[in-house]
Design a protein around this motif. Sequence first.
Motif, short mmCIF file in Angstrom:
data_model
loop_
_atom_site.label_atom_id
_atom_site.label_comp_id
_atom_site.label_asym_id
_atom_site.label_seq_id
_atom_site.Cartn_x
_atom_site.Cartn_y
_atom_site.Cartn_z
N ALA A 99 0.88 -1.18 0.00
CA ALA A 99 0.00 0.00 0.00
C ALA A 99 0.91 1.22 0.00
CB ALA A 99 -0.91 0.00 1.23
N HIS A 100 0.31 2.42 -0.19
CA HIS A 100 1.15 3.61 -0.13
C HIS A 100 0.50 4.70 0.71
CE1 HIS A 100 -1.15 6.01 -3.15
NE2 HIS A 100 -1.38 4.84 -3.71
N SER A 101 1.36 5.47 1.39
CA SER A 101 0.85 6.47 2.34
C SER A 101 0.78 7.87 1.74
CB SER A 101 1.74 6.51 3.58
OG SER A 101 3.06 6.83 3.21
N GLY A 163 4.81 2.15 0.71
CA GLY A 163 5.61 3.15 0.00
C GLY A 163 5.18 4.57 0.39
N HIS A 164 6.09 5.52 0.18
CA HIS A 164 5.74 6.91 0.52
C HIS A 164 5.74 7.83 -0.69
CE1 HIS A 164 10.17 7.27 0.39
NE2 HIS A 164 9.94 8.54 0.09
N ASP A 165 6.05 7.28 -1.89
CA ASP A 165 6.12 8.15 -3.07
C ASP A 165 5.52 7.49 -4.31
OD1 ASP A 165 8.03 6.22 -3.39
OD2 ASP A 165 9.62 7.57 -4.06
N GLU A 166 4.50 6.65 -4.08
CA GLU A 166 3.85 5.95 -5.20
C GLU A 166 3.29 6.94 -6.22
OE1 GLU A 166 0.61 4.04 -7.52
OE2 GLU A 166 0.51 5.79 -6.22
N GLU A 167 2.76 8.06 -5.73
CA GLU A 167 2.10 9.01 -6.64
C GLU A 167 3.10 9.79 -7.50
OE1 GLU A 167 -0.86 8.82 -7.24
OE2 GLU A 167 -1.98 8.18 -5.48
N ILE A 168 4.37 9.61 -7.22
CA ILE A 168 5.39 10.25 -8.07
C ILE A 168 6.43 9.22 -8.50
CG2 ILE A 168 5.13 12.67 -7.39
CD1 ILE A 168 7.28 12.18 -5.25
N ALA A 189 5.83 -15.69 -2.96
CA ALA A 189 4.80 -16.52 -3.60
C ALA A 189 3.88 -15.61 -4.42
CB ALA A 189 4.00 -17.27 -2.54
N PHE A 190 3.57 -14.43 -3.89
CA PHE A 190 2.72 -13.48 -4.61
C PHE A 190 2.71 -12.15 -3.87
CE2 PHE A 190 0.03 -15.73 -1.60
CZ PHE A 190 -0.65 -14.70 -0.98
N ILE A 191 2.16 -11.15 -4.55
CA ILE A 191 2.00 -9.80 -3.98
C ILE A 191 0.55 -9.37 -4.17
CG2 ILE A 191 2.51 -7.36 -4.48
CD1 ILE A 191 5.35 -8.16 -5.10
N VAL A 192 -0.01 -8.69 -3.18
CA VAL A 192 -1.33 -8.05 -3.36
C VAL A 192 -1.16 -6.55 -3.16
CG1 VAL A 192 -3.72 -7.89 -2.56
CG2 VAL A 192 -2.53 -10.11 -2.49
N ASP A 193 -1.62 -5.76 -4.13
CA ASP A 193 -1.49 -4.31 -4.07
C ASP A 193 -2.85 -3.66 -4.38
OD1 ASP A 193 -0.38 -1.77 -3.91
OD2 ASP A 193 0.81 -1.92 -5.74
N GLU A 194 -2.90 -2.34 -4.35
CA GLU A 194 -4.09 -1.61 -4.80
C GLU A 194 -4.30 -1.88 -6.29
OE1 GLU A 194 -3.65 2.65 -5.15
OE2 GLU A 194 -1.58 2.48 -5.79
#
Length: 478
Positions: A99-101, A163-168, A189-194
């Motif tokens: 996720a990102h903050s 993460g803290h800079d996903e939007e950039i 094994a896997f990743i779950v994200d937005e």
Amino acid sequence: KGLGGQKHQRASQIPSQFSQGERVAMKEALKGAIHIPTVSFGPKELNTTALAEFGEYIRSVFPTVFKTSFVQHEVIGEYSHLFTVQGSDPSLQPYMLLAHSDVVPAPDEGWEVPPFSGLERDGFIHGRGTLDNKNSVMAILQALELLLLRNYIPRRSFFIALGHDEEISGHNGAQKIAALLQARGVQLAFIVDEGNFILDGFIPNLKKPFAIIAVTEKGAINLMLQVNTTPGHSSAPPKETSIGILAAAVSRLEQTPMPNMFGSGLLKTTLQELAHEFPFPTNIILSNLWLFGPLVSRLIERNYITNALVRTTTALTMFNAGVKVNVIPPVAQAIINFRVDPAQTVQEVLELVKNIVADNRVQFQVLSAFDPLPVSPSDHQALGYQLLRQTIRSVFPEVNIVAPGVCIGNTDSRHYANLTTGIYRFNPLYLNPQSFRSIHGINEKISVRAYETQVKFIFEFVQNADTDQEPVPHLHEL
Ligand SMILES: CCCCCCCC/C=C\CCCCCCCC(=O)N[C@@H](Cc1ccccc1)C(=O)O
Ligand SMILES: [Zn+2]
Ligand SMILES: [Zn+2]
């Protein structure tokens, strides 16, 4: 269905029921998170004061996460957070929740309530980040906090990367975390994200919501177009100026959509899975795309959201030119943001762009670009996909369809492509066209109930992931 029986799963799951006090605490924790303006303004412009405050904030609202001996916490790139939750069974391959903050800017104009107030009104928590993506940051940590308070010890290790800079672009957060994990020899094994959601109201005639798990995401190109001409006095202008030449070039690009790739994409599979949910005759049309494909693809491209699912999109996002009212502009620049369809490559799109512009006075400079991401497996053996599916069925029993699809935006997960072949982008939330427009737009909000359900989803998902069973073929219900 999908995953094997319960034999090797934990003997008893901790029920996903939360007390009144816990439910109040979880919504208050989210409101507090929204209140901290962790805005990413531009490439190197972040609100670092707010990001630092956010780091302190999660320590204060999730004390158990931070004091549990088998949960390791590291700060990466100054403001990103990596949690390693050590499982009891080292034979099980770990997975990761992302996720990102950071959030995009939100000027007050147009908002019903101030965007960083975190106010609760009519059962909704309002504010920037309530859908993208502080809800996930807080729900992941909240679910872990509640599990730990119930003395939960996972069997399968997992990571939480915030993460803290996903939007950039994620270069200082996700990219650094990925490099660190790679140096440590971690394979996931896997990743779950937005990414995608449970979609409601996006397709006319389809009343029922359906869950789309994105198994790939589009590529992207930021392309600068530039025209230089000789400056001079505006009282005797040349026939064409840099502004006129560039404006004509970008207008040609806007008026010439990239080819419709419906036939070669995942969307066909998604629609076939949805077919039997539609009334007659749409069900027949979608079950026979070999015949009706051209008709369906034309209908899909009429709507600007679904259009993004069938082609590389072209968005003119920046335009700069001119120095003074009475000076012929020496230079004009425009930036175009393309989102590359999974059936195309960056190179193919750039070729098409040059042919459409067809003017050698226009110079091209690729500012950044990456190809569409590989397609993650969604078959019966795909652990991450099947765990999501199983948890969707349990938490959202009213959702009949879970199908693989494409994410039209980009996520931090792309930086982790070397660590796993299974990247799944899915938010356990309902999304309708209005809430879709609020993401990066105005009046972003989440219902208290939806947020509680997101916490419940993660609470169950983490426990479901403790299985050591290989997924098995699922049988269709009769
Ligand atoms: C038959 C199916 C119909 C489906 C309709 C489609 C509905 C779309 C639903 C959800 C899509 C939401 C996408 C949200 C994820 C995007 C996250 C984001 O905003 N990412 C930024 C990241 C970025 C990347 C590169 C540079 C700067 C920022 C982005 O993509 O711009
Ligand atoms: Zn996001
Ligand atoms: Zn975003």
